[in-house]
Design a protein around this motif. Sequence first.
Motif, PDB file in Angstrom:
ATOM      1  N   VAL A   3       0.847  -1.194   0.000  1.00 59.83           N
ATOM      2  CA  VAL A   3       0.000   0.000   0.000  1.00 59.83           C
ATOM      3  C   VAL A   3       0.880   1.241   0.000  1.00 59.83           C
ATOM      4  CG1 VAL A   3      -1.739   1.316   1.277  1.00 59.83           C
ATOM      5  CG2 VAL A   3      -1.875  -1.183   1.183  1.00 59.83           C
ATOM      6  N   ILE A   4       0.714   2.068  -1.015  1.00 59.30           N
ATOM      7  CA  ILE A   4       1.446   3.330  -1.128  1.00 59.30           C
ATOM      8  C   ILE A   4       0.463   4.462  -0.844  1.00 59.30           C
ATOM      9  CG2 ILE A   4       2.847   4.796  -2.623  1.00 59.30           C
ATOM     10  CD1 ILE A   4       3.501   2.273  -4.277  1.00 59.30           C
ATOM     11  N   GLY A   5       0.635   5.114   0.295  1.00 60.14           N
ATOM     12  CA  GLY A   5      -0.288   6.179   0.685  1.00 60.14           C
ATOM     13  C   GLY A   5      -0.143   7.392  -0.219  1.00 60.14           C
ATOM     14  N   GLU A   6      -1.263   7.903  -0.712  1.00 58.23           N
ATOM     15  CA  GLU A   6      -1.244   8.940  -1.745  1.00 58.23           C
ATOM     16  C   GLU A   6      -1.413  10.367  -1.236  1.00 58.23           C
ATOM     17  OE1 GLU A   6      -4.635   8.146  -4.265  1.00 58.23           O
ATOM     18  OE2 GLU A   6      -6.048   9.029  -2.833  1.00 58.23           O
ATOM     19  N   VAL A 157      10.952  -3.363 -10.323  1.00 57.28           N
ATOM     20  CA  VAL A 157      10.172  -2.494 -11.202  1.00 57.28           C
ATOM     21  C   VAL A 157       8.692  -2.700 -10.906  1.00 57.28           C
ATOM     22  CG1 VAL A 157       9.609  -1.912 -13.591  1.00 57.28           C
ATOM     23  CG2 VAL A 157      11.941  -2.602 -12.996  1.00 57.28           C
ATOM     24  N   PHE A 158       7.972  -1.601 -10.775  1.00 61.13           N
ATOM     25  CA  PHE A 158       6.523  -1.617 -10.603  1.00 61.13           C
ATOM     26  C   PHE A 158       5.904  -1.114 -11.902  1.00 61.13           C
ATOM     27  CE2 PHE A 158       8.168  -1.491  -6.382  1.00 61.13           C
ATOM     28  CZ  PHE A 158       7.213  -2.027  -5.537  1.00 61.13           C
ATOM     29  N   LEU A 159       5.260  -1.994 -12.646  1.00 59.83           N
ATOM     30  CA  LEU A 159       4.655  -1.607 -13.916  1.00 59.83           C
ATOM     31  C   LEU A 159       3.240  -1.086 -13.694  1.00 59.83           C
ATOM     32  CD1 LEU A 159       5.843  -4.543 -16.204  1.00 59.83           C
ATOM     33  CD2 LEU A 159       6.719  -2.198 -16.146  1.00 59.83           C
ATOM     34  N   ASP A 160       2.975   0.088 -14.237  1.00 58.31           N
ATOM     35  CA  ASP A 160       1.686   0.748 -14.082  1.00 58.31           C
ATOM     36  C   ASP A 160       0.985   0.808 -15.439  1.00 58.31           C
ATOM     37  OD1 ASP A 160      -0.444   2.508 -13.750  1.00 58.31           O
ATOM     38  OD2 ASP A 160       0.668   3.889 -12.469  1.00 58.31           O
ATOM     39  N   PRO A 161      -0.147   0.110 -15.608  1.00 56.38           N
ATOM     40  CA  PRO A 161      -0.836   0.092 -16.895  1.00 56.38           C
ATOM     41  C   PRO A 161      -1.632   1.365 -17.191  1.00 56.38           C
ATOM     42  CG  PRO A 161      -2.069  -1.191 -15.307  1.00 56.38           C
ATOM     43  CD  PRO A 161      -0.794  -0.766 -14.614  1.00 56.38           C
ATOM     44  N   ILE A 162      -1.682   2.287 -16.264  1.00 53.97           N
ATOM     45  CA  ILE A 162      -2.353   3.586 -16.378  1.00 53.97           C
ATOM     46  C   ILE A 162      -3.871   3.429 -16.356  1.00 53.97           C
ATOM     47  CG2 ILE A 162      -2.528   5.777 -17.565  1.00 53.97           C
ATOM     48  CD1 ILE A 162       0.309   5.192 -16.796  1.00 53.97           C
ATOM     49  N   VAL A 163      -4.432   3.653 -15.193  1.00 54.61           N
ATOM     50  CA  VAL A 163      -5.883   3.617 -15.015  1.00 54.61           C
ATOM     51  C   VAL A 163      -6.484   4.950 -15.455  1.00 54.61           C
ATOM     52  CG1 VAL A 163      -7.727   3.458 -13.307  1.00 54.61           C
ATOM     53  CG2 VAL A 163      -5.722   1.981 -13.110  1.00 54.61           C
ATOM     54  N   LEU A 164      -7.564   4.891 -16.205  1.00 57.24           N
ATOM     55  CA  LEU A 164      -8.274   6.085 -16.655  1.00 57.24           C
ATOM     56  C   LEU A 164      -9.647   6.153 -15.990  1.00 57.24           C
ATOM     57  CD1 LEU A 164      -7.371   5.919 -20.451  1.00 57.24           C
ATOM     58  CD2 LEU A 164      -6.367   7.416 -18.711  1.00 57.24           C
ATOM     59  N   PRO A 165     -10.238   7.344 -15.871  1.00 57.59           N
ATOM     60  CA  PRO A 165     -11.548   7.479 -15.219  1.00 57.59           C
ATOM     61  C   PRO A 165     -12.629   6.687 -15.943  1.00 57.59           C
ATOM     62  CG  PRO A 165     -10.479   9.621 -15.421  1.00 57.59           C
ATOM     63  CD  PRO A 165      -9.671   8.657 -16.238  1.00 57.59           C
ATOM     64  N   VAL A 166     -13.394   5.940 -15.182  1.00 62.82           N
ATOM     65  CA  VAL A 166     -14.418   5.075 -15.773  1.00 62.82           C
ATOM     66  C   VAL A 166     -15.540   5.878 -16.426  1.00 62.82           C
ATOM     67  CG1 VAL A 166     -15.814   4.857 -13.665  1.00 62.82           C
ATOM     68  CG2 VAL A 166     -15.803   2.991 -15.341  1.00 62.82           C
ATOM     69  N   ILE A 195      -1.107   0.505  -9.546  1.00 61.67           N
ATOM     70  CA  ILE A 195      -2.048   1.427 -10.170  1.00 61.67           C
ATOM     71  C   ILE A 195      -2.232   2.646  -9.274  1.00 61.67           C
ATOM     72  CG2 ILE A 195      -3.335  -0.276 -11.530  1.00 61.67           C
ATOM     73  CD1 ILE A 195      -5.478  -0.275  -9.319  1.00 61.67           C
ATOM     74  N   GLY A 196      -2.500   3.779  -9.903  1.00 60.80           N
ATOM     75  CA  GLY A 196      -2.962   4.953  -9.181  1.00 60.80           C
ATOM     76  C   GLY A 196      -4.466   4.841  -9.071  1.00 60.80           C
ATOM     77  N   LEU A 197      -4.924   4.220  -7.989  1.00 61.77           N
ATOM     78  CA  LEU A 197      -6.310   3.780  -7.894  1.00 61.77           C
ATOM     79  C   LEU A 197      -7.324   4.910  -8.041  1.00 61.77           C
ATOM     80  CD1 LEU A 197      -8.315   1.453  -7.356  1.00 61.77           C
ATOM     81  CD2 LEU A 197      -8.096   1.983  -4.917  1.00 61.77           C
ATOM     82  N   SER A 198      -7.057   6.051  -7.439  1.00 63.52           N
ATOM     83  CA  SER A 198      -8.053   7.122  -7.418  1.00 63.52           C
ATOM     84  C   SER A 198      -8.412   7.631  -8.811  1.00 63.52           C
ATOM     85  CB  SER A 198      -7.552   8.290  -6.560  1.00 63.52           C
ATOM     86  OG  SER A 198      -7.400   7.891  -5.217  1.00 63.52           O
ATOM     87  N   ASN A 199      -7.547   7.380  -9.793  1.00 62.54           N
ATOM     88  CA  ASN A 199      -7.846   7.816 -11.157  1.00 62.54           C
ATOM     89  C   ASN A 199      -9.115   7.192 -11.703  1.00 62.54           C
ATOM     90  OD1 ASN A 199      -5.527   9.340 -11.179  1.00 62.54           O
ATOM     91  ND2 ASN A 199      -4.317   7.861 -12.335  1.00 62.54           N
ATOM     92  N   VAL A 200      -9.392   5.933 -11.314  1.00 63.95           N
ATOM     93  CA  VAL A 200     -10.532   5.236 -11.901  1.00 63.95           C
ATOM     94  C   VAL A 200     -11.863   5.887 -11.535  1.00 63.95           C
ATOM     95  CG1 VAL A 200     -10.941   3.544 -10.051  1.00 63.95           C
ATOM     96  CG2 VAL A 200     -11.438   2.935 -12.435  1.00 63.95           C
ATOM     97  N   SER A 201     -11.914   6.550 -10.390  1.00 65.53           N
ATOM     98  CA  SER A 201     -13.171   7.145  -9.920  1.00 65.53           C
ATOM     99  C   SER A 201     -13.234   8.656 -10.109  1.00 65.53           C
ATOM    100  CB  SER A 201     -13.378   6.821  -8.441  1.00 65.53           C
ATOM    101  OG  SER A 201     -12.378   7.451  -7.648  1.00 65.53           O
ATOM    102  N   GLN A 202     -12.214   9.224 -10.742  1.00 68.61           N
ATOM    103  CA  GLN A 202     -12.156  10.674 -10.912  1.00 68.61           C
ATOM    104  C   GLN A 202     -13.425  11.175 -11.610  1.00 68.61           C
ATOM    105  OE1 GLN A 202     -10.481  13.606  -9.589  1.00 68.61           O
ATOM    106  NE2 GLN A 202      -8.744  12.309 -10.060  1.00 68.61           N
ATOM    107  N   THR A 224      -0.053  -6.193  -7.380  1.00 71.96           N
ATOM    108  CA  THR A 224       0.759  -6.372  -6.173  1.00 71.96           C
ATOM    109  C   THR A 224       0.886  -5.111  -5.330  1.00 71.96           C
ATOM    110  OG1 THR A 224       2.845  -5.880  -7.338  1.00 71.96           O
ATOM    111  CG2 THR A 224       2.125  -8.190  -7.282  1.00 71.96           C
ATOM    112  N   SER A 225       0.506  -3.953  -5.870  1.00 70.29           N
ATOM    113  CA  SER A 225       0.584  -2.724  -5.082  1.00 70.29           C
ATOM    114  C   SER A 225      -0.348  -1.676  -5.666  1.00 70.29           C
ATOM    115  CB  SER A 225       2.024  -2.178  -5.049  1.00 70.29           C
ATOM    116  OG  SER A 225       2.456  -1.868  -6.357  1.00 70.29           O
ATOM    117  N   ALA A 226      -0.675  -0.670  -4.857  1.00 67.36           N
ATOM    118  CA  ALA A 226      -1.549   0.400  -5.339  1.00 67.36           C
ATOM    119  C   ALA A 226      -1.247   1.687  -4.584  1.00 67.36           C
ATOM    120  CB  ALA A 226      -3.017   0.024  -5.163  1.00 67.36           C
ATOM    121  N   ILE A 227      -1.317   2.777  -5.308  1.00 66.44           N
ATOM    122  CA  ILE A 227      -1.252   4.109  -4.709  1.00 66.44           C
ATOM    123  C   ILE A 227      -2.691   4.503  -4.417  1.00 66.44           C
ATOM    124  CG2 ILE A 227      -0.507   6.490  -5.028  1.00 66.44           C
ATOM    125  CD1 ILE A 227       1.452   5.420  -7.180  1.00 66.44           C
ATOM    126  N   LEU A 228      -3.013   4.657  -3.137  1.00 70.44           N
ATOM    127  CA  LEU A 228      -4.409   4.841  -2.766  1.00 70.44           C
ATOM    128  C   LEU A 228      -4.527   5.632  -1.468  1.00 70.44           C
ATOM    129  CD1 LEU A 228      -4.697   2.665  -0.259  1.00 70.44           C
ATOM    130  CD2 LEU A 228      -5.031   1.027  -2.090  1.00 70.44           C
TER     131      LEU A 228
END
Length: 262
Positions: A3-6, A157-166, A195-202, A224-228
């Motif tokens: 968990v990566i605190g944002e 390496v932490f690969l981020d697929p880039i989450v976009l707002p739903v 993932i930068g989780l908050s992006n999905v709900s922007q 395996t991890s999330a910025i949230l």
Amino acid sequence: MIVIGELINGMYKDVGKAVSNRETDVIQHLAIDQVKAGSQVLDVNTGPYSKNPKDDMKWLIESIQAVVDVRLALDSTKADVIEEGLRLVKNRAVINSTNADEAKMDVIFGLAKKYNTQVIGLAMDKAGVPNSREKRLELAATIMAKAIDYGIGTDDVFLDPIVLPVNVAQTQGREVLEAIREFSCLSDPAPNTVIGLSNVSQGTKFRSLVNRTFLTMAIADGLTSAILDPLDKELMDAMITAELVLNKHIYCDSFLDAYRKK
């Protein structure tokens, strides 16, 4: 899950104000609260309006490390700001981030090698965020190849697929989830995924619900991890429960409390 605190990000109004006015107590309370809530890493971002980002990064790191002993993810588009922070961190850092652009990767992986850090790699390039999981996978492979060139372990390496707002890119949710699953096949040991989780709900009405639903689906696909936001208790409960169902924790009736005490 890592968990990566944002929340220590100058884009938030209260944090931006605290950085400008050097309100140490605001930053330190955010650091303490996020760690208590379950963050193993804290993202540190001076924000887009910082007039002196190197000084601000230095002040943020010193303020945070005075009260908590956790790893930091140094979050900036400017390599000199990241390096300023890397000189000060007590624990092994994470650089947030590089994309698949050749020049950018050379700079960031050069810093990672010099300071023995981990790196978040964004599956995008100068053309922007790709629409398909196939293109995301191609860019992720480019990032992994560059990491290997610099002697960076694939599991660093932490690969981020880039989450976009739903609400504006609804078709992309599934592409991201499938990309997470496929990223794990790129190397052995497998890279981490983030993932930068908050992006999905922007911009959506039910942000917490969207966040926790997407997070549990991503965990099932191997995230395996999330910025949230770790202070969202329902979100953290959903994360813990998802990992329990996937047999990553031993069940007991008080499994939520048990996880938090651990």
